[in-house]
Design an enzyme around this catalytic site. Sequence first.
Site, PDB file in Angstrom:
ATOM      1  N   LYS A 116       2.755 -39.607  16.607  1.00 45.80           N
ATOM      2  CA  LYS A 116       3.822 -40.167  15.764  1.00 45.80           C
ATOM      3  C   LYS A 116       3.661 -41.677  15.606  1.00 45.80           C
ATOM      4  O   LYS A 116       3.993 -42.229  14.563  1.00 45.80           O
ATOM      5  CB  LYS A 116       5.200 -39.822  16.319  1.00 45.80           C
ATOM      6  CG  LYS A 116       5.463 -38.330  16.287  1.00 45.80           C
ATOM      7  CD  LYS A 116       6.796 -37.963  15.686  1.00 45.80           C
ATOM      8  CE  LYS A 116       6.761 -36.492  15.269  1.00 45.80           C
ATOM      9  NZ  LYS A 116       8.037 -35.813  15.280  1.00 45.80           N
ATOM     10  N   LYS A 198      -1.952 -27.344  12.509  1.00 47.75           N
ATOM     11  CA  LYS A 198      -0.794 -26.449  12.536  1.00 47.75           C
ATOM     12  C   LYS A 198       0.004 -26.568  11.235  1.00 47.75           C
ATOM     13  O   LYS A 198      -0.018 -27.609  10.581  1.00 47.75           O
ATOM     14  CB  LYS A 198       0.080 -26.715  13.764  1.00 47.75           C
ATOM     15  CG  LYS A 198       0.999 -27.904  13.663  1.00 47.75           C
ATOM     16  CD  LYS A 198       2.088 -27.854  14.731  1.00 47.75           C
ATOM     17  CE  LYS A 198       3.125 -28.915  14.420  1.00 47.75           C
ATOM     18  NZ  LYS A 198       4.291 -28.910  15.250  1.00 47.75           N
ATOM     19  N   LYS A 201       5.780 -29.156   8.290  1.00 46.77           N
ATOM     20  CA  LYS A 201       6.544 -29.554   7.111  1.00 46.77           C
ATOM     21  C   LYS A 201       6.198 -30.960   6.650  1.00 46.77           C
ATOM     22  O   LYS A 201       6.504 -31.345   5.529  1.00 46.77           O
ATOM     23  CB  LYS A 201       8.036 -29.426   7.382  1.00 46.77           C
ATOM     24  CG  LYS A 201       8.512 -30.252   8.535  1.00 46.77           C
ATOM     25  CD  LYS A 201       9.820 -29.727   9.093  1.00 46.77           C
ATOM     26  CE  LYS A 201      10.171 -30.429  10.373  1.00 46.77           C
ATOM     27  NZ  LYS A 201      10.719 -29.576  11.396  1.00 46.77           N
TER      28      LYS A 201
HETATM   29  P1  ATP Z   1       6.651 -31.979  12.082  1.00 52.55           P
HETATM   30  O1  ATP Z   1       5.957 -31.309  10.958  1.00 52.55           O
HETATM   31  O2  ATP Z   1       7.559 -33.089  11.639  1.00 52.55           O
HETATM   32  O3  ATP Z   1       5.746 -32.329  13.228  1.00 52.55           O
HETATM   33  P2  ATP Z   1       7.384 -29.438  13.063  1.00 52.55           P
HETATM   34  O4  ATP Z   1       7.303 -28.571  11.842  1.00 52.55           O
HETATM   35  O5  ATP Z   1       6.287 -29.398  14.046  1.00 52.55           O
HETATM   36  O6  ATP Z   1       7.679 -30.920  12.644  1.00 52.55           O
HETATM   37  P3  ATP Z   1       9.393 -29.405  15.119  1.00 52.55           P
HETATM   38  O7  ATP Z   1      10.799 -29.771  14.839  1.00 52.55           O
HETATM   39  O8  ATP Z   1       8.560 -30.345  15.899  1.00 52.55           O
HETATM   40  O9  ATP Z   1       8.727 -29.036  13.743  1.00 52.55           O
HETATM   41  O10 ATP Z   1       9.323 -28.005  15.845  1.00 52.55           O
HETATM   42  C1  ATP Z   1      10.366 -27.096  15.973  1.00 52.55           C
HETATM   43  C2  ATP Z   1       9.887 -25.902  16.747  1.00 52.55           C
HETATM   44  O11 ATP Z   1       8.984 -25.143  15.944  1.00 52.55           O
HETATM   45  C3  ATP Z   1       9.123 -26.236  18.020  1.00 52.55           C
HETATM   46  O12 ATP Z   1       9.485 -25.328  19.046  1.00 52.55           O
HETATM   47  C4  ATP Z   1       7.688 -26.080  17.618  1.00 52.55           C
HETATM   48  O13 ATP Z   1       6.870 -25.762  18.707  1.00 52.55           O
HETATM   49  C5  ATP Z   1       7.764 -24.943  16.622  1.00 52.55           C
HETATM   50  N1  ATP Z   1       6.696 -25.035  15.636  1.00 52.55           N
HETATM   51  C6  ATP Z   1       6.493 -26.029  14.771  1.00 52.55           C
HETATM   52  N2  ATP Z   1       5.425 -25.792  13.980  1.00 52.55           N
HETATM   53  C7  ATP Z   1       4.932 -24.594  14.389  1.00 52.55           C
HETATM   54  C8  ATP Z   1       3.826 -23.793  13.977  1.00 52.55           C
HETATM   55  N3  ATP Z   1       3.025 -24.163  13.003  1.00 52.55           N
HETATM   56  N4  ATP Z   1       3.604 -22.620  14.594  1.00 52.55           N
HETATM   57  C9  ATP Z   1       4.426 -22.221  15.592  1.00 52.55           C
HETATM   58  N5  ATP Z   1       5.488 -22.934  16.023  1.00 52.55           N
HETATM   59  C10 ATP Z   1       5.758 -24.096  15.441  1.00 52.55           C
END
Ligand code: ATP
Length: 333
Positions: A116, A198, A201
Amino acid sequence: MSEKKRILSGIQPSGALTLGNYVGALRNWVALQKTDEYECFFMLADLHTITVRQIPKDFRKNAMDLLALFIACGIDPEKSPVFFQSHVPAHLQLSWVMTCNTYMGELSRMTQFKDKAKKHATNINAGLFTYPSLMAADILLYQADLVPVGHDQMQHLELTRDLANRFNNAYSETFKVPEAYIPKVGARIMSLQDPTQKMSKSDTNENGYILLLDPIDQVIKKIKRAVTDSGSEVKRGEGKAGVENLMSIYSAVTGMSMDEIESAFIGKGYGEFKTAVAEAVAETLRPIQERYLDLMKNKDYLEKIYRDGAGKAAYIANKTVAKVYRKVGLIQP
Ligand code: ATP
Ligand code: LTN
């Protein structure tokens, strides 16, 4: 006192939810809640979100959307309190004590901080750095036994366990040392455009992710455009990361195992497989979207959910704070 094991988890209202968030987090929460074996608390980690600068109007919208999506995905607020972190001041109260027990070296090693900090190079604020101490407070306040999270949060959970042990050793047994709960299937859904990353968003390429609220025709288009390799067989293996990712998405939404998927698609090409994946994902998203739209028409109900949730959460959280403040030697008010 409830005999049930306790679960606490949270998601940040930092943007629209992806299929990755659903499969890796929300869906498992719903499944855990349904077993009736746990007492669950589900939090919208809005204080964590402001470690990255937000536009207030969008932030409010994301927060209400996320709340509605929690319910639309199947969380029952009567059974499991759903609340905003900022509505329970105990999070900040314990967070300070946790911060004073976290070493700079530990925080410097956190990969999420490093990522970040790179991404938001003009706003590397102290909150971004101490984020894991607040997260530890979130969990320890509820004496949680289990914390369902995606793989990327594992390092924060390890730190939480270290902090719990450190405090318990220094001041006598106070905190339950929580375990991570990481689902096997769908622990990590990858980007549809780059299966080494991964699904996220904050990806700049919107074809890489599927949002829970994406219009269904767009969802189908995105899956059909997903990268695959030059082969044609639906199976796992070297150089098949794109297909494998689609397989794990398919597995996550149909409940079929990877082996069953391979057998079901023997002799069928990528085109046919993608159509099946698109249909299965659409079927999962349709009812969620319908419930979401209904809920958004009923703001009073949503307000009641988060107020009741915060009340129940605060009741437990305040007790932990009182105990911790007493143990560290602060004078009782
Ligand atoms: P950003 O894109 O801003 O990094 P994010 O999509 O990773 O955000 P978070 O709010 O960090 O979202 O994650 C929320 C939950 O969703 C966490 O428990 C995270 O492990 C899970 N998660 C996020 N992305 C994935 C993914 N691609 N596959 C499985 N689990 C996910
Ligand atoms: N850091 C987590 C969100 C989060 C959380 C928590 C998860 C904040 N506090 C407590 C589990 C338990 C994330 O970004 N996914």
